[in-house]
Design a protein around this motif. Sequence first.
Motif, short mmCIF file in Angstrom:
data_model
loop_
_atom_site.label_atom_id
_atom_site.label_comp_id
_atom_site.label_asym_id
_atom_site.label_seq_id
_atom_site.Cartn_x
_atom_site.Cartn_y
_atom_site.Cartn_z
N GLU A 1 44.59 11.19 -32.53
CA GLU A 1 44.80 10.41 -32.05
C GLU A 1 46.04 9.16 -32.04
OE1 GLU A 1 41.91 6.22 -31.42
OE2 GLU A 1 40.73 7.99 -32.12
N GLY A 2 46.39 9.55 -33.25
CA GLY A 2 47.66 9.06 -33.52
C GLY A 2 47.80 7.78 -34.09
N LEU A 3 46.65 7.29 -34.78
CA LEU A 3 46.55 6.12 -36.13
C LEU A 3 46.96 6.68 -37.33
CD1 LEU A 3 43.08 5.64 -35.25
CD2 LEU A 3 44.85 4.40 -33.43
N ARG A 4 47.56 5.31 -37.63
CA ARG A 4 48.57 4.45 -38.90
C ARG A 4 47.14 4.70 -40.37
NH1 ARG A 4 52.40 0.17 -39.79
NH2 ARG A 4 52.62 0.79 -37.58
N LEU A 5 47.17 5.28 -40.43
CA LEU A 5 45.61 5.47 -41.76
C LEU A 5 46.46 4.53 -42.72
CD1 LEU A 5 44.09 8.62 -40.79
CD2 LEU A 5 43.96 7.03 -39.48
N THR A 13 38.70 8.00 -52.25
CA THR A 13 37.80 8.36 -50.66
C THR A 13 39.95 8.33 -50.82
OG1 THR A 13 38.66 6.70 -49.49
CG2 THR A 13 36.45 7.32 -49.79
N GLY A 14 40.71 8.06 -51.35
CA GLY A 14 41.78 7.62 -50.31
C GLY A 14 42.20 7.02 -49.54
N TYR A 15 41.61 5.55 -49.23
CA TYR A 15 41.86 5.54 -48.15
C TYR A 15 40.52 3.75 -48.23
CZ TYR A 15 42.40 9.59 -45.27
OH TYR A 15 43.17 10.89 -44.98
N GLN A 16 42.00 2.86 -47.88
CA GLN A 16 41.44 1.81 -47.77
C GLN A 16 40.27 1.12 -46.81
OE1 GLN A 16 44.82 -1.27 -46.61
NE2 GLN A 16 43.49 -2.87 -46.28
N ALA A 53 38.61 6.30 -42.02
CA ALA A 53 39.44 5.63 -41.94
C ALA A 53 40.42 5.36 -40.25
CB ALA A 53 40.76 6.46 -43.05
N ALA A 54 39.69 5.96 -39.10
CA ALA A 54 40.49 5.88 -38.00
C ALA A 54 39.73 4.18 -37.64
CB ALA A 54 40.12 6.86 -38.04
N ALA A 55 38.67 4.45 -37.74
CA ALA A 55 37.71 3.44 -37.09
C ALA A 55 38.33 2.92 -37.80
CB ALA A 55 36.43 3.54 -37.88
N TYR A 56 38.79 2.46 -39.44
CA TYR A 56 39.10 1.26 -39.22
C TYR A 56 41.08 0.66 -39.05
CZ TYR A 56 41.38 -2.69 -43.63
OH TYR A 56 41.83 -3.25 -43.71
N ALA A 57 41.40 1.88 -39.06
CA ALA A 57 42.77 1.57 -38.62
C ALA A 57 42.68 1.04 -36.72
CB ALA A 57 43.58 2.96 -38.02
N ARG A 58 41.72 1.32 -36.26
CA ARG A 58 41.38 0.95 -34.50
C ARG A 58 40.86 -0.78 -35.05
NH1 ARG A 58 39.90 6.22 -34.17
NH2 ARG A 58 37.49 6.13 -34.40
N ALA A 59 40.23 -0.66 -36.14
CA ALA A 59 38.87 -2.15 -36.34
C ALA A 59 40.43 -3.45 -36.32
CB ALA A 59 38.28 -2.16 -37.04
N VAL A 60 41.05 -2.87 -37.51
CA VAL A 60 42.63 -4.06 -37.17
C VAL A 60 43.76 -3.78 -36.84
CG1 VAL A 60 41.81 -3.93 -40.04
CG2 VAL A 60 43.54 -2.11 -39.38
N GLY A 61 43.72 -3.01 -35.50
CA GLY A 61 44.47 -2.83 -34.35
C GLY A 61 45.70 -1.93 -34.76
N GLU A 62 45.61 -1.00 -35.51
CA GLU A 62 46.71 -0.74 -36.05
C GLU A 62 47.81 0.15 -34.95
OE1 GLU A 62 49.45 -0.63 -38.28
OE2 GLU A 62 47.08 -2.20 -39.87
N PRO A 63 49.40 -0.07 -34.02
CA PRO A 63 49.72 0.41 -33.30
C PRO A 63 49.75 2.12 -33.85
CG PRO A 63 51.33 -0.07 -35.40
CD PRO A 63 50.22 -0.81 -35.02
N PRO A 64 49.58 3.04 -33.12
CA PRO A 64 50.06 4.38 -33.08
C PRO A 64 51.07 4.94 -34.24
CG PRO A 64 49.94 4.14 -30.82
CD PRO A 64 50.38 2.05 -31.13
N ALA A 65 50.72 6.00 -34.47
CA ALA A 65 51.73 6.83 -35.72
C ALA A 65 50.97 7.30 -36.35
CB ALA A 65 52.22 5.59 -37.07
N ALA A 66 51.86 9.26 -36.80
CA ALA A 66 51.38 10.12 -36.68
C ALA A 66 50.59 9.59 -38.01
CB ALA A 66 52.81 10.70 -36.74
#
Length: 133
Positions: A1-5, A13-16, A53-66
């Motif tokens: 999906e290319g989200l910035r985690l 877990t290693g994720y915010q 972590a991907a759900a978090y990134a989508r929820a806060v509206g992160e732009p696509p990144a590798a």
Amino acid sequence: EGLRLHLSSSSSTGYQSVYKLPSGRFALSPSGPLAAQSPRLFLGSFGTAVEAAAAYARAVGEPPAASEFEGVRLHLSSSSSTGYEGVRRHASGKFVATRYEHGREVHVGLYDTAVEAARAVADPAAAAAAATA
């Protein structure tokens, strides 16, 4: 999906904002941008920390990144409980990194977070350099 985690060295877990439920699944704790939206926000539970972590990134509206860490593209795995290829949780609570070389499993190392272990699997040269530093 290319989200910035959102990585976190202080999270097991290693994720915010991602934590492990007693059931073994993963969920999000409303903090940072999510807490501002709603302190009672629940986005569901997830099979892996990476999915949460991907759900978090989508929820806060992160732009696509590798999906990468320290410039290294990580190998994601939907069949691994950690979300990363070659990474599993050790009985100590740390994460074991392994990879295959010439058809044999090779132990790469033991790491504090799944993300660090995934980086070691993805970039063996950097893992070796870090071990000798």
